[in-house]
Scaffold this active site. Structure first.
Site, PDB file in Angstrom:
ATOM      1  N   TRP A 158       0.970  -1.348   0.159  1.00 35.21           N
ATOM      2  CA  TRP A 158      -0.085  -0.040  -0.132  1.00 35.21           C
ATOM      3  C   TRP A 158       0.923   1.218  -0.062  1.00 35.21           C
ATOM      4  CZ3 TRP A 158       1.592   2.743   3.953  1.00 35.21           C
ATOM      5  CH2 TRP A 158       2.467   1.896   4.921  1.00 35.21           C
ATOM      6  N   ASN A 159       1.983   1.161   0.441  1.00 36.96           N
ATOM      7  CA  ASN A 159       3.004   2.299   0.501  1.00 36.96           C
ATOM      8  C   ASN A 159       3.386   2.705  -0.939  1.00 36.96           C
ATOM      9  OD1 ASN A 159       4.820   0.092   0.875  1.00 36.96           O
ATOM     10  ND2 ASN A 159       6.172   1.417   1.102  1.00 36.96           N
ATOM     11  N   LYS A 198      -1.459  -6.363  -8.937  1.00 38.73           N
ATOM     12  CA  LYS A 198      -2.256  -6.432  -7.838  1.00 38.73           C
ATOM     13  C   LYS A 198      -2.120  -5.265  -6.788  1.00 38.73           C
ATOM     14  CE  LYS A 198      -3.156  -9.179  -3.845  1.00 38.73           C
ATOM     15  NZ  LYS A 198      -3.197  -7.797  -3.029  1.00 38.73           N
ATOM     16  N   GLY A 248       6.779  -7.626   2.174  1.00 34.49           N
ATOM     17  CA  GLY A 248       7.674  -7.975   3.270  1.00 34.49           C
ATOM     18  C   GLY A 248       8.133  -9.281   2.894  1.00 34.49           C
ATOM     19  N   GLU A 255      11.628  -6.818  -3.702  1.00 31.61           N
ATOM     20  CA  GLU A 255      12.377  -5.801  -3.280  1.00 31.61           C
ATOM     21  C   GLU A 255      11.298  -5.778  -1.843  1.00 31.61           C
ATOM     22  OE1 GLU A 255      12.414  -2.545  -1.188  1.00 31.61           O
ATOM     23  OE2 GLU A 255      10.830  -1.530  -2.653  1.00 31.61           O
ATOM     24  N   CYS A 262      10.698   1.851   2.532  1.00 29.93           N
ATOM     25  CA  CYS A 262      11.424   0.576   2.748  1.00 29.93           C
ATOM     26  C   CYS A 262      12.755   1.000   2.858  1.00 29.93           C
ATOM     27  CB  CYS A 262      11.236  -0.165   1.277  1.00 29.93           C
ATOM     28  SG  CYS A 262      11.500   0.982  -0.262  1.00 29.93           S
ATOM     29  N   GLU A 265      11.907  -4.818  11.375  1.00 31.66           N
ATOM     30  CA  GLU A 265      11.498  -3.778  10.228  1.00 31.66           C
ATOM     31  C   GLU A 265      10.365  -3.163  10.967  1.00 31.66           C
ATOM     32  OE1 GLU A 265      10.198  -4.142   6.286  1.00 31.66           O
ATOM     33  OE2 GLU A 265      10.970  -2.166   5.935  1.00 31.66           O
TER      34      GLU A 265
HETATM   35  O1  TXE Z   1       3.099  -6.825   3.201  1.00 34.53           O
HETATM   36  P1  TXE Z   1       2.793  -7.799   2.657  1.00 34.53           P
HETATM   37  P2  TXE Z   1       2.126  -5.896   4.438  1.00 34.53           P
HETATM   38  C1  TXE Z   1       7.291  -4.927   5.316  1.00 34.53           C
HETATM   39  C2  TXE Z   1       7.156  -4.163   6.473  1.00 34.53           C
HETATM   40  C3  TXE Z   1       5.572  -4.542   6.908  1.00 34.53           C
HETATM   41  C4  TXE Z   1       5.569  -5.944   6.468  1.00 34.53           C
HETATM   42  C5  TXE Z   1       4.328  -6.646   6.348  1.00 34.53           C
HETATM   43  O2  TXE Z   1       8.129  -4.493   7.537  1.00 34.53           O
HETATM   44  O3  TXE Z   1       5.419  -4.320   8.232  1.00 34.53           O
HETATM   45  O4  TXE Z   1       6.455  -6.020   5.374  1.00 34.53           O
HETATM   46  O5  TXE Z   1       3.589  -5.373   5.770  1.00 34.53           O
HETATM   47  C6  TXE Z   1       0.295  -9.383  -1.323  1.00 34.53           C
HETATM   48  N1  TXE Z   1       0.868 -14.141  -2.318  1.00 34.53           N
HETATM   49  N2  TXE Z   1       6.940  -4.229   3.965  1.00 34.53           N
HETATM   50  O6  TXE Z   1       1.467  -7.090   5.292  1.00 34.53           O
HETATM   51  O7  TXE Z   1       1.848  -8.789   3.434  1.00 34.53           O
HETATM   52  C7  TXE Z   1      -0.362  -8.306  -0.244  1.00 34.53           C
HETATM   53  O8  TXE Z   1      -2.066  -8.463  -0.586  1.00 34.53           O
HETATM   54  C8  TXE Z   1       0.867 -13.360  -3.219  1.00 34.53           C
HETATM   55  C9  TXE Z   1       8.115  -3.814   3.276  1.00 34.53           C
HETATM   56  O9  TXE Z   1       1.517  -4.667   3.983  1.00 34.53           O
HETATM   57  O10 TXE Z   1       3.946  -8.361   2.192  1.00 34.53           O
HETATM   58  C10 TXE Z   1      -0.023  -7.026  -0.780  1.00 34.53           C
HETATM   59  O11 TXE Z   1      -0.537  -6.886  -2.074  1.00 34.53           O
HETATM   60  N3  TXE Z   1       0.730 -11.920  -2.618  1.00 34.53           N
HETATM   61  C11 TXE Z   1       7.792  -3.124   2.049  1.00 34.53           C
HETATM   62  C12 TXE Z   1       1.493  -7.570  -1.062  1.00 34.53           C
HETATM   63  O12 TXE Z   1       1.629  -9.005  -0.992  1.00 34.53           O
HETATM   64  C13 TXE Z   1       0.659 -11.770  -1.415  1.00 34.53           C
HETATM   65  C14 TXE Z   1       6.464  -2.601   1.805  1.00 34.53           C
HETATM   66  C15 TXE Z   1       2.551  -6.769   0.365  1.00 34.53           C
HETATM   67  O13 TXE Z   1       1.826  -7.396   1.262  1.00 34.53           O
HETATM   68  C16 TXE Z   1       0.411 -13.055  -0.414  1.00 34.53           C
HETATM   69  C17 TXE Z   1       5.507  -3.277   2.677  1.00 34.53           C
HETATM   70  C18 TXE Z   1       0.579 -14.149  -1.070  1.00 34.53           C
HETATM   71  N4  TXE Z   1       0.517 -15.392  -0.311  1.00 34.53           N
HETATM   72  C19 TXE Z   1       5.715  -3.942   3.716  1.00 34.53           C
HETATM   73  N5  TXE Z   1       0.001 -12.450   0.679  1.00 34.53           N
HETATM   74  C20 TXE Z   1       8.746  -2.335   1.230  1.00 34.53           C
HETATM   75  N6  TXE Z   1       9.703  -3.265   0.696  1.00 34.53           N
HETATM   76  O14 TXE Z   1       8.695  -1.259   1.102  1.00 34.53           O
HETATM   77  C21 TXE Z   1       0.010 -10.814   0.617  1.00 34.53           C
HETATM   78  N7  TXE Z   1       0.270 -10.770  -0.622  1.00 34.53           N
END
Ligand code: TXE
Length: 487
Positions: A149-150, A173, A227, A248, A282, A379
């Site tokens: 989302w960020n 997505k 993540g 990433e 990130c 993180e």
């Molecule tokens: O990210 P998620 P979340 C880190 C940050 C945060 C943690 C979790 O530390 O606290 O990750 O964040 C999709 N198969 N970052 O929960 O779950 C989900 O729907 C395929 C760092 O927000 O990783 C979303 O579209 N896709 C980071 C995307 O993955 C799946 C930015 C990211 O969600 C899935 C964000 C699956 N099984 C969080 N499950 C950065 N690099 O900046 C979920 N998703």
């Protein structure tokens, strides 16, 4: 409540399900989102495959693809205020940041628009007579682009731009947390005139939507930002379709300040590095590693700056720190800050909830010297800075590299030779010297270790969305002799 639609095969439609999106500044529902499930994912991937293999997109020259990308860039620039407001509303990221960032996103599309017809094959000096051999660069195939989302317009631009320049088609997505700006962006893709199916934009939940997308047999490449735990699931899914991946995954980036640094400048960069985007970045510089002789002086400057930060409505241009995107993120931050204090970390400032409703958390600094603090390792994706100090340059390097991540690092020093040494010794995909958080479409972006692999931005990113085909052409008119007749 506003209603949003998904975009599949050039059509706007409702998803198989619907869900409500919360405004993080008030913790109340404000919009209804289309939820894509397996059947929607399947239609989107099939549409992307059809667009890849037949029809207008497949027949287009690279120059024509570039022109569509230029048009998209202009539309993003023209609609930046509206997109920024939607992103702020749906994710809580403050308006002064979403406005500036989305305006700059247009430049990413321009960069890749210009690059589209500069992706070249090559001719080989082959070791055989009468033979022309060359490499064609062709689109890698249908791409699944998964974003959190960020900064989602930015994080999708660094996937869409190079992939479209290379001739790929995509299913993007959006995160289930705050998908509004990306669903609205689909209208600009449509208006720009991309043929149906080239770009499909959906949203939904990880297990039902993300998983179906990343396992889909027609996906050739998965470009993922999120993540590390989710990334592991994505890579496991890719074992089913053998798609390539670029990941990433955020970090725990060190921000190293030597005693000879310009402390005012370093403090401003550190404040931006950890409190901009409310720490939900990130590349957040979340570990301050400061030379012991200036630690107290530097912390005093930082504390004053942190306490002067204006917390408020993300839609107010004067706000400097807004809410976190989700309650779940704030809960993780609160738990980790508490467990860090429990093991002896000292609170320099912040550490709690301000009076506002919504998912707010005050800018926080924790002195973690001499303590094994969970805040140093985890993180947090929030406005929490952990501080460690060092005596020697070697200690600074050891502390900077003491992480499973490796996305970015900052070094502040006026000593030129030391600055160069540090850029070599720090293990991270990006090292900034006497600056922090600078990005550009021209510069590759990505990490080492648990921060992922693959690079976004720059020329290489477009090449990564191609695969080479080796073509052999025999140029002799002499017939090929019968291989079974002995000579
Ligand atoms: O990210 P998620 P979340 C880190 C940050 C945060 C943690 C979790 O530390 O606290 O990750 O964040 C999709 N198969 N970052 O929960 O779950 C989900 O729907 C395929 C760092 O927000 O990783 C979303 O579209 N896709 C980071 C995307 O993955 C799946 C930015 C990211 O969600 C899935 C964000 C699956 N099984 C969080 N499950 C950065 N690099 O900046 C979920 N998703």
């Amino acid at each position: 409540m506003q209603r949003f639609q998904q975009y599949i095969n050039g059509e706007f439609e409702d998803g198989s399900g619907r869900f409500e999106s919360l405004d993080p500044a008030t913790a109340t529902p404000w919009a209804e989102m289309p939820e894509a499930r397996e059947a929607d994912v399947d239609r989107a991937v099939n549409a992307a495959e059809a667009a890849l293999l037949e029809g207008n997109w497949a027949a287009m020259t690279a120059t024509q693809r570039g022109k569509l990308l230029y048009r998209l860039a202009d539309l993003v620039a023209a609609n930046a205020p509206k997109l920024a407001e939607l992103e702020t509303r749906d994710t809580g990221k403050i308006i002064r940041e979403t406005s500036a960032q989305i305006a700059y996103v247009a430049d990413y599309y321009r960069y890749y628009a210009g690059l589209a017809d500069k992706i070249e094959g090559s001719f080989l000096s082959i070791d055989k007579p009468d033979m022309d051999v060359w490499l064609r660069r062709e689109p890698v195939g249908v791409v699944a682009a998964i974003v959190p989302w960020n900064s989602q317009l930015f994080l999708s631009a660094v996937k869409l731009g190079p992939a479209l320049a290379a001739g790929c088609t995509l299913v993007v997505k959006a995160s289930e947390d705050g998908p509004a700006p990306l669903l609205e962006f689909a209208r600009l893709v449509h208006e720009a005139g991309f043929p149906a199916g080239v770009v499909n934009i959906i949203t939904g939940f990880g297990p039902s939507c993300g998983s179906a997308l990343t396992r889909h047999p027609k996906i050739a490449h998965i470009a993922f930002t999120g993540g590390p735990g989710t990334a592991a699931a994505v890579v496991r899914n890719s074992a089913e379709n053998l798609a390539s991946t670029s990941l990433e995954l955020g970090g725990k980036s060190p921000f190293v300040v030597f005693a000879d640094a310009d402390l005012e400048s370093a403090a401003n960069a550190q404040v931006a590095g950890i409190f901009a985007a409310t720490g939900q970045s990130c590349v957040a510089g979340s570990r301050l590693i400061v030379e012991a002789s200036i630690k107290d002086r530097f912390l005093a400057i930082l504390k004053a700056k942190a306490e002067a930060i204006r917390i408020g409505s993300p839609l107010d241009m004067a706000t400097e720190v807004g809410p976190l995107c989700t309650e779940r993120q704030r809960a993780l931050i609160e738990k980790t800050v508490q467990s860090s204090l429990d093991v002896g970390a000292r609170l320099v400032t912040g550490g709690g909830r301000p009076k506002q409703e919504g998912y707010f958390f005050t800018p926080t600094i924790l002195d973690c010297d001499g303590v094994v603090s969970p805040s140093v390792e985890t993180e947090l994706f929030g406005p929490v800075l952990s501080v460690l100090s060092f005596e020697t340059e070697a200690d600074a390097v050891r502390l900077a590299n003491d992480t499973r991540y490796g996305l970015a690092a900052g070094v502040f020093t006026q000593n030129l030779t030391r600055a160069h040494r540090m850029t070599k010794r720090i293990r991270a995909g990006i090292v900034w010297v006497n600056t922090y958080r600078a990005v550009s479409p021209i510069a590759p972006f990505g990490g080492f270790g648990q921060s992922g692999h693959g690079r976004e931005g720059g020329l290489q990113a477009a090449l990564d969305y191609t695969r080479t085909k080796t073509v052999w052409v025999r140029t002799s008119d002499d017939p090929i002799p019968d291989p079974f007749v002995m000579r």
